[in-house]
Design an enzyme around this catalytic site. Structure first.
Site, short mmCIF file in Angstrom:
data_model
loop_
_atom_site.label_atom_id
_atom_site.label_comp_id
_atom_site.label_asym_id
_atom_site.label_seq_id
_atom_site.Cartn_x
_atom_site.Cartn_y
_atom_site.Cartn_z
N TYR A 1 46.04 -15.74 84.47
CA TYR A 1 44.80 -15.01 84.78
C TYR A 1 43.55 -15.83 84.43
CZ TYR A 1 48.14 -11.09 84.54
OH TYR A 1 49.22 -10.27 84.69
N HIS B 1 56.44 -15.16 83.00
CA HIS B 1 55.70 -14.36 83.99
C HIS B 1 56.53 -14.00 85.22
CE1 HIS B 1 51.26 -13.53 85.09
NE2 HIS B 1 52.02 -12.73 85.78
N LEU C 1 49.15 2.67 89.21
CA LEU C 1 48.29 3.61 89.96
C LEU C 1 48.37 3.41 91.47
CD1 LEU C 1 45.09 3.60 87.70
CD2 LEU C 1 47.14 5.03 87.57
N THR D 1 47.50 -0.59 83.00
CA THR D 1 46.50 -0.38 84.03
C THR D 1 45.26 -1.22 83.69
OG1 THR D 1 45.30 1.33 85.23
CG2 THR D 1 45.57 1.70 82.87
N THR D 2 44.18 -0.99 84.41
CA THR D 2 42.92 -1.65 84.09
C THR D 2 41.80 -0.96 84.85
OG1 THR D 2 41.88 -3.80 83.76
CG2 THR D 2 42.88 -3.44 85.91
N1 LIG Z 1 53.36 -9.34 85.49
C1 LIG Z 1 52.82 -9.33 86.69
O1 LIG Z 1 53.30 -10.01 87.62
C2 LIG Z 1 51.62 -8.50 86.93
C3 LIG Z 1 50.94 -7.93 85.88
N2 LIG Z 1 49.82 -7.16 86.07
C4 LIG Z 1 49.12 -6.61 84.88
O2 LIG Z 1 48.92 -5.22 85.07
C5 LIG Z 1 47.52 -4.92 84.99
C6 LIG Z 1 47.19 -3.74 85.86
O3 LIG Z 1 47.54 -4.00 87.21
P1 LIG Z 1 46.87 -3.18 88.41
O4 LIG Z 1 47.61 -3.46 89.64
O5 LIG Z 1 45.40 -3.46 88.42
O6 LIG Z 1 47.12 -1.69 87.91
P2 LIG Z 1 46.77 -0.26 88.47
O7 LIG Z 1 47.75 0.17 89.51
O8 LIG Z 1 46.66 0.59 87.27
O9 LIG Z 1 45.39 -0.37 89.21
C7 LIG Z 1 44.17 -0.48 88.50
C8 LIG Z 1 43.08 -0.67 89.54
O10 LIG Z 1 42.94 0.55 90.27
C9 LIG Z 1 41.56 0.82 90.40
N3 LIG Z 1 41.35 2.25 90.58
C10 LIG Z 1 41.66 3.25 89.72
N4 LIG Z 1 41.29 4.44 90.24
C11 LIG Z 1 40.77 4.19 91.45
C12 LIG Z 1 40.21 5.00 92.46
N5 LIG Z 1 40.14 6.33 92.31
N6 LIG Z 1 39.77 4.41 93.58
C13 LIG Z 1 39.83 3.08 93.75
N7 LIG Z 1 40.35 2.22 92.81
C14 LIG Z 1 40.80 2.79 91.68
C15 LIG Z 1 40.97 0.33 89.09
O11 LIG Z 1 39.59 0.15 89.17
C16 LIG Z 1 41.74 -0.96 88.89
O12 LIG Z 1 41.11 -2.03 89.58
C17 LIG Z 1 46.84 -6.23 85.36
O13 LIG Z 1 45.51 -6.30 84.93
C18 LIG Z 1 47.74 -7.23 84.67
O14 LIG Z 1 47.43 -7.28 83.30
C19 LIG Z 1 49.39 -6.89 87.34
C20 LIG Z 1 50.01 -7.43 88.43
C21 LIG Z 1 51.15 -8.32 88.32
O1 LIG Z 2 50.33 -10.89 86.96
C1 LIG Z 2 50.01 -10.79 88.11
C2 LIG Z 2 50.33 -11.81 89.02
C3 LIG Z 2 49.73 -11.68 90.37
C4 LIG Z 2 50.46 -11.80 91.51
N1 LIG Z 2 49.61 -11.63 92.54
C5 LIG Z 2 48.36 -11.43 92.08
C6 LIG Z 2 47.17 -11.20 92.77
C7 LIG Z 2 46.01 -10.98 92.04
C8 LIG Z 2 46.05 -11.00 90.66
C9 LIG Z 2 47.25 -11.23 89.98
C10 LIG Z 2 48.39 -11.45 90.69
#
Ligand SMILES: NC(=O)C1=CN([C@@H]2O[C@H](COP(=O)(O)OP(=O)(O)OC[C@H]3O[C@@H](n4cnc5c(N)ncnc54)[C@H](O)[C@@H]3O)[C@@H](O)[C@H]2O)C=CC1
Ligand SMILES: O=CCc1c[nH]c2ccccc12
Length: 296
Positions: free
Chosen positions: A64, A120, A203, A246-247
């Protein structure tokens, strides 16, 4: 904004440590596409806001490029280190130097240890490479630089390869998980081996995958519990012993998410969400590595 008076539950991991059951992520909304060295004050402020509101579980990754901001936010929050649960992750470019990678991450995080260190993703080599990387993770844990070690985005085939030579069973597999991606086979594997599931993109059904078959039913639950759809989906994870991560960049939304700690879904409601959720398939991350119809 006032801090809600609530307690985020914790889940015990297979190594005896405990993980707070709601994480704040520093990827997605915060993921830096530009120069890592250019410090982004908005990220520092957002993490400090999350900590102020009561988030103690903070999810990072070298990928990130936000570890420096995460570290500064932790330091400036004034919260004792031991009250926080900090995760970071090593990715493919550093997979052959995991000792070096964690030292670099810890320097950026300004920490002596992380609570959880994850690989990861598993798409970096052969089964032998997966086994070697895991042995290196075990060495990291032994040296005290990470209290717990785990993986992310691993499928049963990757875990099976890893477990053939592992001395330590991964404490966690962090995966994409929401009602439109329920990962039944993978979750069964986790249960069999005592691996906890943490869920990124929890979410999705309320955000990226809308409209969907759950909208009406979950809409009714929002009225019953006086929360928004987001909190229903977070609670749906928590009530199944799955830790959502979430975030948001919005303080109000972050504060609202915490209401997930204030109610419980009934077993019948969880079952109904599971059944309706199975009517739709949606994968938001790492799609290129999966077959279109693959729901594992
Ligand atoms: N290990 C991996 O490969 C991955 C890890 N992650 C981790 O998980 C965390 C959370 O992932 P997300 O997909 O962001 O989680 P998420 O599904 O909880 O979505 C959060 C997003 O939804 C938006 N949101 C919430 N309510 C909304 C609404 N009513 N209308 C429009 N947008 C809304 C928020 O502003 C935020 O940007 C990341 O920051 C990261 O730390 C994320 C993706 C991949
Ligand atoms: O941990 C998340 C990895 C990831 C895979 N695709 C995307 C796109 C945008 C942000 C993070 C990631």
């Amino acid at each position: 904004m006032a801090k809600l008076d609530l307690t985020i539950p914790k889940l015990k991991l297979n190594d005896g440590t405990s993980i707070p059951m709601l994480g704040y992520g520093t990827g997605t909304a915060w993921y830096k596409t530009g120069e890592e060295s250019k410090i982004d004050q908005a990220i520092i402020d957002a993490v400090k806001t999350a900590i102020k509101l009561g988030y103690t579980h903070l999810d990072g990754a070298e990928m990130y490029k936000t570890e420096s901001e995460l570290g500064t936010a932790i330091k400036e929050s004034g919260v004792p280190r031991e009250t926080l649960f900090v995760t970071t992750k090593v990715d493919k470019p550093n997979i052959h130097d995991i000792q070096g990678a964690i030292k670099t991450s810890l320097k950026k995080l300004q920490l002596d240890y992380v609570d959880l260190y994850l690989i990861h993703q598993p798409w970096f080599g052969s089964d032998a490479d997966i086994q070697k990387a895991w042995a290196d993770m075990e060495a990291v844990q032994k040296s005290g630089l990470a209290k717990s070690i785990g993986v992310s985005n691993y499928l049963p085939s990757h875990l099976t390869a890893l477990l053939k030579t592992a001395k330590v069973v991964p404490s966690v597999n962090q995966i994409e998980f929401h009602p439109y991606l329920q990962r039944v086979e993978l979750l069964d594997f986790h249960k069999q081996h005592g691996i906890a599931t943490t869920a990124f993109a929890p979410l999705t059904a309320a955000t990226k995958a809308k409209p969907g078959p759950l909208d009406d039913y979950v809409g009714r639950l929002t009225k019953k519990y006086a929360v928004s759809e987001n909190e229903i989906y977070l609670r749906w994870c928590i009530d199944q012993d799955i830790v959502p991560i979430t975030t948001s960049s919005k303080e109000q939304r972050l504060s609202d998410y915490l209401r997930a700690a204030t109610f419980k879904l009934t077993p019948a409601e969880i079952k109904e969400i599971n059944e309706i959720g199975q009517q739709k398939h949606f994968r938001g991350f790492w799609q290129k590595l999966f077959d279109e119809k693959d729901r594992s």
